[in-house]
Scaffold this active site. Structure first.
Site, mmCIF file in Angstrom:
data_model
loop_
_atom_site.group_PDB
_atom_site.id
_atom_site.type_symbol
_atom_site.label_atom_id
_atom_site.label_comp_id
_atom_site.label_asym_id
_atom_site.label_seq_id
_atom_site.Cartn_x
_atom_site.Cartn_y
_atom_site.Cartn_z
ATOM 1 N N GLU A 130 11.422 25.794 18.365
ATOM 2 C CA GLU A 130 10.646 26.980 18.717
ATOM 3 C C GLU A 130 11.586 28.116 19.102
ATOM 4 O O GLU A 130 12.579 27.915 19.791
ATOM 5 C CB GLU A 130 9.707 26.640 19.875
ATOM 6 C CG GLU A 130 8.754 27.766 20.254
ATOM 7 C CD GLU A 130 7.776 27.360 21.344
ATOM 8 O OE1 GLU A 130 7.208 28.253 21.998
ATOM 9 O OE2 GLU A 130 7.605 26.138 21.548
ATOM 10 N N CYS B 143 11.504 23.110 24.114
ATOM 11 C CA CYS B 143 12.573 23.436 25.054
ATOM 12 C C CYS B 143 13.565 22.273 25.056
ATOM 13 O O CYS B 143 13.167 21.109 25.023
ATOM 14 C CB CYS B 143 11.999 23.656 26.463
ATOM 15 S SG CYS B 143 13.252 24.017 27.707
#
Length: 615
Positions: free
Chosen positions: A513, A479
């Site tokens: 990701e 993140c």
């Protein structure tokens, strides 16, 4: 007043009318006018009376003399000869129309016929009333003497506009519907308590509620009981104010002995607290157990016998007062109950508008504004609490190890297992600005790299990225976030570059990701483009390998191929993939780099970090 359109061959009352009878009436009216010796009106004078009311008034001044000579000594006529002259003038006008061969319709005949409209003078003793009656008679004569005219297109247009205006004036569809309750209530919202219909309020002063703080059912009460308690509180407040007024004459000294009433009240409270029975019998225990099993956390626990009745009543008063304050904030727009959406946060010297919902606790999530400490990331309900916290907070930078520093830019490595509360608060803060974030509380398997900007007051949060301690897919970012007040200043690329710098030190190939947010995807594509153009600008060979680019830049080969395709630099020719070195793109990149300078870049020599064990 618009005239009604008549159908040919019919009268106004529905009976048939012939042309012969109409003409006969006209002839008889003309004969009566001649016998009276009235002055004959020519067609020219008729046109003159039709043009303006001034000419008609001059016409009235000439006919009263003749009318007065032939009419009997009527007292009303002697008082004002104008009404008597009006029938003669009307009859003369009718005769002139008949002699000229022009036919008059029934509506026009009623306008000039003295028998259709006659204004009688009232006999009164007072001269004032006679004057008023005479004035009314004169106005009626003026209206009778003016012959009707044929409506033109302009008259029809004006009448149509007037009818539309009247219809719009009586149309009430634009007005808002009346509501039974306060206009600020949103009836789509519902109380989160199971089985509650959102009616009533804990304070007893409102008709509806939308949160647990104002729910009577959650507090094991009914709406009528809340209204009764509100009336009792108001009565006690009035009695207390009355006693304060009686004690105003006393001197306000510090060690003043209590009054007789205060002493009685103190003894009463002491007695109530002494009578409290702290031991629960079998029936009460069963009742409490059944309530807890049936409702769980959806209802407030039963509070009887936990403390004295006096203290329990004080607690109920405090609950009602807090609920009333929250209701005032909601009506003022500072609380958005029911939606659990924080609108703004106060973060340091900035007030930031939020973008998405974040799962803060319910008592904080229903507030329209949240106050945060920019160093320890604790969240608070009011400015007063924040100010008191800042006076005692000893944090001036994030917890963890400082692994990078250059000028006023620093990066701290924070372990989610060692600093769990800080990392959870950081994730809740990031969710306000990220749509696809799902990590909130399970922060132990992650490392957080927090970038700050230092000044004389401390290290201020610029952004951060997190990564798994053990990633099987070699994700170097889980993140990533740049705070809104630092966006579009180059800090996002610095965070991305720093994540790839760590991958180089670890001798791994990294990739973010998925899925990426919209802003994150734009930032990563821009970074990959800069990396490839920088590599191709310094490359001097004839053959190039994507694997070599990946090892040199630590960028995943899949990301390299997708970037080359977006730049139209990857072609398939004669069974082979070719990488085109587009000099125009490289020249544009060099111009931008020269204009941008070297202010917001990561210096690999300023990194003091070794990979954590087990990675």
């Amino acid at each position: 007043m618009p005239r009604r359109k008549r159908t040919a061959g019919s009268s106004s009352d529905g009976t048939e009318d012939s042309d012969f009878s109409t003409d006969l009436e006209h002839v008889r009216a003309a004969a009566r006018a001649r016998r009276r010796g009235s002055t004959r009106l020519t067609r020219a004078s008729l046109r003159l009376s039709q043009s303006s009311q001034d000419n008609s008034s001059s016409l009235r001044s000439s006919s009263p003399a003749a009318a007065a000579r032939n009419v009997g000594p009527d007292p009303a006529a002697e008082a004002d000869p104008a009404p008597a002259a009006a029938p003669a003038a009307a009859a003369a006008a009718t005769a002139a129309s008949v002699l000229s061969g022009r036919r008059i319709t029934r509506s026009q005949q009623e306008a000039v016929n003295p028998k259709a409209k006659r204004y009688h003078l009232r006999q009164s003793r007072s001269s004032g009333s006679d004057t008023e009656a005479n004035a009314d008679a004169k106005q009626g004569a003026e209206r009778d003497e003016t012959p009707p005219r044929t409506p033109t297109e302009e008259d029809e247009r004006l009448a149509k506009e007037l009818s539309l205006k009247e219809a719009a004036a009586h149309n009430l569809s634009h007005r808002p519907k009346r509501r039974r309750f306060h206009e600020s209530y949103n009836f789509n919202m519902k109380c989160p308590t199971p089985g509650c219909n959102s009616l009533g309020h804990l304070t007893g002063r409102h008709e509806r509620h939308f949160s647990i703080s104002g729910c009577p059912l959650y507090h094991n009460l009914s709406a009528d009981e809340c209204k009764g308690k509100a009336a009792t509180r108001d009565k006690q407040s009035e009695e207390r104010m009355l006693s304060h007024r009686q004690d105003e004459n006393r001197h306000s000294t510090r060690h003043q002995p209590p009054t007789e009433g205060q002493q009685r009240y103190k003894d009463k409270v002491t007695e109530l607290r002494r009578k409290r029975n702290s031991v629960l019998n079998k029936e009460q225990k069963e009742k409490y157990t059944e309530h807890r099993q049936s409702h769980g956390t959806s209802r407030e626990p039963l509070l009887e016998n936990i403390t004295s009745d006096y203290d329990l009543e004080l607690f109920r008063k405090a609950q009602a007062r807090a609920s009333e304050d929250l209701e005032k904030l909601r009506l003022a727009g500072q609380v958005s109950e029911g939606s659990n959406m924080i609108k703004t946060i106060v973060f340091g010297r900035f007030e930031l508008d939020t973008w998405y919902h974040s799962p803060y606790p319910e008592e904080y999530a229903r507030l329209g504004r949240l106050f945060m400490c920019e160093f320890c990331l604790k969240y608070m309900k009011s400015q007063t609490i924040l100010r008191r916290h800042m006076a005692k907070c000893v944090w001036k930078h994030p917890p963890g190890d400082e692994i990078y520093r250059k000028a006023n830019i620093s990066v701290f490595e924070v372990d989610g297992k060692k600093n769990k509360i800080y990392c959870q608060n950081l994730c809740l803060l990031a969710k306000l600005f990220l749509d696809h974030k799902t990590l909130y509380y399970d922060v132990e398997p992650f490392l957080f790299y927090v970038m700050t900007e230092a000044d004389n007051t401390g290290c201020h949060l610029v952004g951060y990225f997190s990564k798994e301690k053990n990633s099987f897919l070699n994700y170097n970012v889980s993140c990533i976030l740049t705070m809104p007040q630092y966006m579009r200043q180059g800090y996002g690329k610095m965070l991305i570059d720093f994540s790839y710098l760590l991958s180089k030190v670890e001798e791994k190939v990294g990739s973010p990701e998925r899925p990426l947010s919209d802003l994150g995807l734009i930032s990563y594509r821009s970074y990959w483009k800069d990396v490839l153009l920088r590599y191709l600008n310094s490359f001097q060979g004839k053959e190039i390998s994507i694997k070599e680019i990946s090892q040199e830049t630590a960028v995943n080969p899949v990301d390299i191929v997708s970037t080359l395709q977006s730049l139209q630099m990857l072609k398939y020719w004669k069974g082979k993939h070719l990488v085109l070195k587009r000099q125009d793109l490289i020249d544009d990149w060099k111009a931008k780099e020269t204009k941008r300078g070297n202010g917001k870049t990561i210096d690999p020599t300023a990194l003091k970090w070794t990979p954590p064990k087990g990675t």
